[in-house]
Write an enzyme that holds these catalytic residues in place. Structure first.
Site, short mmCIF file in Angstrom:
data_model
loop_
_atom_site.label_atom_id
_atom_site.label_comp_id
_atom_site.label_asym_id
_atom_site.label_seq_id
_atom_site.Cartn_x
_atom_site.Cartn_y
_atom_site.Cartn_z
N GLU A 1 0.83 -1.21 0.00
CA GLU A 1 0.00 0.00 0.00
C GLU A 1 0.87 1.26 0.00
O GLU A 1 0.71 2.15 0.84
CB GLU A 1 -0.98 -0.01 1.17
CG GLU A 1 -2.02 -1.12 1.04
CD GLU A 1 -3.18 -1.02 2.02
OE1 GLU A 1 -3.17 -0.13 2.90
OE2 GLU A 1 -4.12 -1.83 1.92
N GLU B 1 -5.13 -8.49 -0.70
CA GLU B 1 -5.98 -8.14 0.44
C GLU B 1 -7.41 -8.01 -0.07
O GLU B 1 -7.69 -7.16 -0.92
CB GLU B 1 -5.54 -6.85 1.14
CG GLU B 1 -4.23 -6.99 1.90
CD GLU B 1 -3.89 -5.77 2.76
OE1 GLU B 1 -4.82 -5.08 3.22
OE2 GLU B 1 -2.69 -5.51 2.94
#
Length: 499
Positions: free
Chosen positions: A179, A303
């Site tokens: 991320e 994810e």
């Protein structure tokens, strides 16, 4: 109880080419977050819970049953504040740190590289390690790869041997940051893609241990991130590019909704948000196709899952939530989407394995339960590394007021023995679906199946009653001439085996 009406639809399944449903689509994710590692996999030194080297054995056996193919670690956001050298060597000498992302608790680093790789060996799965780009250095990542994978003479191999591991683990899957658009550094796509090239250069391929380098990809609908990475990094420099997307019941990060207390309207909105995964994957894949028509770069959805408000009375930084039949329907639907995009989606990781978000397993001291989501993975393991079979059908609508979504989603595959497996999800909580299925030139004589459903969408497994939502034998499918006829109950997941 809902009254069951019925709708009918026709499925057509055909044999296909050489496209495979990668087993790595069925991967999992374990972060140093809440009670996933500590009180999940990892027990206290003097615990009476059966363990091997502090790794909890009932958890290991449960995960081995569903053939976990890979496990992602140490994060998540934690990966970009994790310095791997703090987690090696004698445990009583490892420095403690504050887990600033998740609850501000003290991380004692007792579970580190060796412990994680011991766990992967016990699970017979491949490790997927996320390296620290956000607060780390190129040298730090390069030396971690060397410590893991080099079989020659070097300072890192000498330290590894001092710590009890003579031969390298040869870890292939390697994430370059996590991320990076957010908690991994709040970077721009251009900056990250340049940084990736630098880090990936020094994350070396050692003899017998070529890396599958995975770039930190987009958040949900950030298509510019994918475009920039594909353009600036290019197919030759990465094995995979990640995508993160979470299903929020309300669509609102500040008040996401309860895991167990919801009405049909919130259920409908949740499933509508879940089904967005189809559009999101399709659009990212289309961008990747532009730069990589041969599909050399995997889309890695590392994810995914439902994210609700935490259970009342628990630490908000620990992300502990219960798991209902609704979550099982999300899991089955999402895995069907990934299977149907297996030309591009080669890997995925549910968030997370134990006691966090859409967990497979919940623990409470010596007690352990398997969630409805676990049972979906148990059903779907038949698709792993099987030949993908395309399906054509028009789904009936699930309607609520003036809104509607597709009630049915399906995927199918054929394993090495010739057996055909069809996974069917009916999202409509009221109406069953009657299916007539034409399997074309696929040969079969018998059909058996299993079903996961329950009386209410809100039904859960608890430590007091751990088997309320579990798989059961399904008898609603039969052969009729060359056709397969199926009566698919409301709010159910069914997997059929045709031989």
């Amino acid at each position: 109880m809902f009254a069951c009406a019925q709708t009918e639809t026709l499925l057509t399944i055909k044999s296909s080419g050489d496209q495979t449903v990668s087993r790595h689509i069925y991967g999992h994710f374990s972060e140093h977050l809440g009670r996933c590692i500590y009180d999940g996999f990892w027990v206290d030194e003097n615990s009476t819970i059966p363990n091997k080297g502090r790794i909890r054995l009932d958890v290991v056996e449960a995960l081995k049953k569903i053939k976990v193919p890979n496990l992602r670690w140490p994060g998540g956001c934690f990966a970009d504040e994790y310095h791997w050298r703090d987690g090696i060597g004698p445990r009583d000498q490892r420095p403690k740190m504050v887990n600033t992302n998740w609850g501000g608790v003290i991380e004692d680093n007792s579970f580190g590289t060796h412990e994680f790789l011991d766990l992967c060996k016990m699970l017979d799965c491949e490790p997927y390690i996320a390296g620290n780009v956000g607060s780390g250095t190129v040298e730090e990542m390069a030396k971690w790869v060397e410590y893991l994978n080099f079989d020659g003479v070097s300072p890192m191999t000498a330290i590894r041997k001092q710590n009890g591991m003579d031969k390298p683990w040869k870890v292939s899957f390697w994430g370059v940051g996590n991320e990076s658009w957010g908690c991994g550094g709040n970077m721009t796509a251009d900056y990250y893609s340049d940084l990736y090239r630098r880090y990936a250069t020094y994350a070396r391929d050692y003899a017998g241990a070529p890396l599958k380098r995975i770039a930190s990809g987009a958040n949900a609908e950030d298509y510019n991130w994918t475009e920039t990475c594909m353009k600036n990094i290019g197919p030759g420099r990465m094995w995979g590019l990640t995508l993160h997307y979470y299903t929020l019941p309300t669509g609102n990060w500040k008040s996401k909704g309860s895991a167990t207390k919801f009405d049909e309207e919130q259920y409908f909105n949740t499933m509508k948000n879940c089904l967005r995964m189809e559009e999101i994957v399709s659009k990212h894949a289309a961008i990747m196709d532009k730069y990589d028509p041969k599909k050399r770069v995997a889309l890695v959805v590392d994810e995914w899952g439902i994210w609700t408000d935490v259970e009342p009375g628990t630490n908000p930084g620990f992300l502990y939530q219960q798991n209902s039949l609704r979550d099982a329907l999300i899991a089955g639907t999402t895995l069907n989407i990934f299977n149907n995009h297996s030309d591009r989606v080669k890997m995925a990781n549910l968030a997370q394995t134990i006691n966090v978000l859409q967990a497979l397993i919940l623990t409470e001291k010596d007690k352990m339960l398997l969630t409805p989501t676990y049972h979906v993975f148990d059903l779907y393991k038949l698709h792993m590394d099987a030949k993908y079979l395309p399906i054509n059908f028009a789904s009936p609508d699930y309607k609520l007021g003036d809104k509607k979504i597709a009630a049915l989603n399906v995927s199918a595959s054929q394993d090495s023995t010739g057996a055909v497996h069809i996974s069917l999800v009916n999202l409509d909580p009221k109406n069953k679906i009657s299916l007539n299925t034409d399997l074309g030139n696929l040969k079969w004589k018998t059909v058996t199946g299993q079903i996961l459903t329950s009386a209410q969408l809100t039904d859960i497994n608890t430590f007091a009653v751990s088997n309320k939502v579990v798989n059961a034998k399904f008898s609603g499918a039969k052969k009729s001439g060359n056709m397969l006829k199926v009566e698919l109950p409301a709010k159910s997941i069914v997997v059929l085996e045709l031989k």
